[in-house]
Design a protein around this motif. Structure first.
Motif, PDB file in Angstrom:
ATOM      1  N   TYR A  69      44.668 -16.671  45.706  1.00  0.00           N
ATOM      2  CA  TYR A  69      43.633 -16.266  44.097  1.00  0.00           C
ATOM      3  C   TYR A  69      44.601 -15.185  43.358  1.00  0.00           C
ATOM      4  N   ARG A  70      45.656 -15.027  43.929  1.00  0.00           N
ATOM      5  CA  ARG A  70      45.714 -12.933  44.133  1.00  0.00           C
ATOM      6  C   ARG A  70      46.062 -13.151  41.847  1.00  0.00           C
ATOM      7  N   PRO A  71      47.443 -14.553  41.996  1.00  0.00           N
ATOM      8  CA  PRO A  71      48.024 -14.395  40.609  1.00  0.00           C
ATOM      9  C   PRO A  71      46.846 -15.095  39.685  1.00  0.00           C
ATOM     10  N   VAL A  72      46.122 -16.115  40.430  1.00  0.00           N
ATOM     11  CA  VAL A  72      44.987 -16.145  39.388  1.00  0.00           C
ATOM     12  C   VAL A  72      43.839 -15.522  38.828  1.00  0.00           C
ATOM     13  N   GLY A  73      44.040 -14.286  40.101  1.00  0.00           N
ATOM     14  CA  GLY A  73      43.231 -12.709  39.399  1.00  0.00           C
ATOM     15  C   GLY A  73      43.394 -12.122  38.390  1.00  0.00           C
ATOM     16  N   ILE A  75      44.131  -9.981  32.850  1.00  0.00           N
ATOM     17  CA  ILE A  75      45.072 -10.034  31.192  1.00  0.00           C
ATOM     18  C   ILE A  75      44.717 -11.198  30.505  1.00  0.00           C
ATOM     19  N   VAL A  76      44.115 -12.455  30.637  1.00  0.00           N
ATOM     20  CA  VAL A  76      43.511 -12.672  29.469  1.00  0.00           C
ATOM     21  C   VAL A  76      42.341 -12.437  29.212  1.00  0.00           C
ATOM     22  N   ALA A  77      41.589 -11.285  30.381  1.00  0.00           N
ATOM     23  CA  ALA A  77      40.081 -11.005  29.504  1.00  0.00           C
ATOM     24  C   ALA A  77      40.078  -9.713  29.006  1.00  0.00           C
ATOM     25  N   GLY A  78      41.621  -9.029  29.131  1.00  0.00           N
ATOM     26  CA  GLY A  78      41.762  -7.804  28.241  1.00  0.00           C
ATOM     27  C   GLY A  78      42.371  -8.085  27.152  1.00  0.00           C
ATOM     28  N   VAL A  79      42.828  -8.946  27.101  1.00  0.00           N
ATOM     29  CA  VAL A  79      43.409  -9.548  25.260  1.00  0.00           C
ATOM     30  C   VAL A  79      41.880 -10.074  24.684  1.00  0.00           C
ATOM     31  N   GLY A 135      32.723  -0.975  25.921  1.00  0.00           N
ATOM     32  CA  GLY A 135      32.816  -1.075  27.342  1.00  0.00           C
ATOM     33  C   GLY A 135      32.044  -1.615  27.788  1.00  0.00           C
ATOM     34  N   ALA A 136      31.279  -2.051  27.322  1.00  0.00           N
ATOM     35  CA  ALA A 136      29.941  -3.375  27.725  1.00  0.00           C
ATOM     36  C   ALA A 136      30.427  -4.852  27.324  1.00  0.00           C
ATOM     37  N   VAL A 137      31.374  -4.955  25.794  1.00  0.00           N
ATOM     38  CA  VAL A 137      32.131  -5.363  25.493  1.00  0.00           C
ATOM     39  C   VAL A 137      33.056  -5.832  26.871  1.00  0.00           C
ATOM     40  N   PHE A 138      33.712  -4.908  27.292  1.00  0.00           N
ATOM     41  CA  PHE A 138      35.306  -5.341  28.013  1.00  0.00           C
ATOM     42  C   PHE A 138      34.705  -5.999  29.630  1.00  0.00           C
TER      43      PHE A 138
END
Length: 98
Positions: free
Chosen positions: A15-19, A24-28, A70-73
């Motif tokens: 799972y580590r590479p998926v995480g 990264i996707v979540a940050g974008v 911060g809340a959105v992230f």
């Protein structure tokens, strides 16, 4: 009461590479969501969120922008992490956390 199952070491490693990728996707995605939300809640048209060292903004504006960001992230990251973990569980039969 929920029964806790231990996650295998191999599931955690797989799972580590998926995480990492999902983080990264979540940050974008969170950055884009925040920009859209800020445009709707800010008074100025097309205004970027104030940065802490921009003197033309009040402390109140800077702190409000930081709190909203911060809340959105946090919400986007939690949603992406949870979705990724559920997809991993469906694919492998093991929950990647705990």
């Amino acid at each position: 009461m929920r029964r806790e199952e231990r996650t295998s070491t191999s599931a955690r490693i797989l799972y580590r590479p998926v995480g990492i990728t999902s983080s990264i996707v979540a940050g974008v995605v969170a950055g884009q969501v925040f920009q859209q939300v800020w445009k709707r809640v800010s008074a100025g048209d097309g205004a970027d969120a104030p940065k802490a060292l921009e003197s033309e903004y009040s402390m109140k504006e800077v702190l409000a922008a930081a709190a909203l960001q911060g809340a959105v992230f946090a919400v986007v990251k939690a949603a992406v992490d949870r979705g990724g973990a559920r997809a991993f569980q469906r694919a492998t039969g093991e929950w990647p956390g705990d």
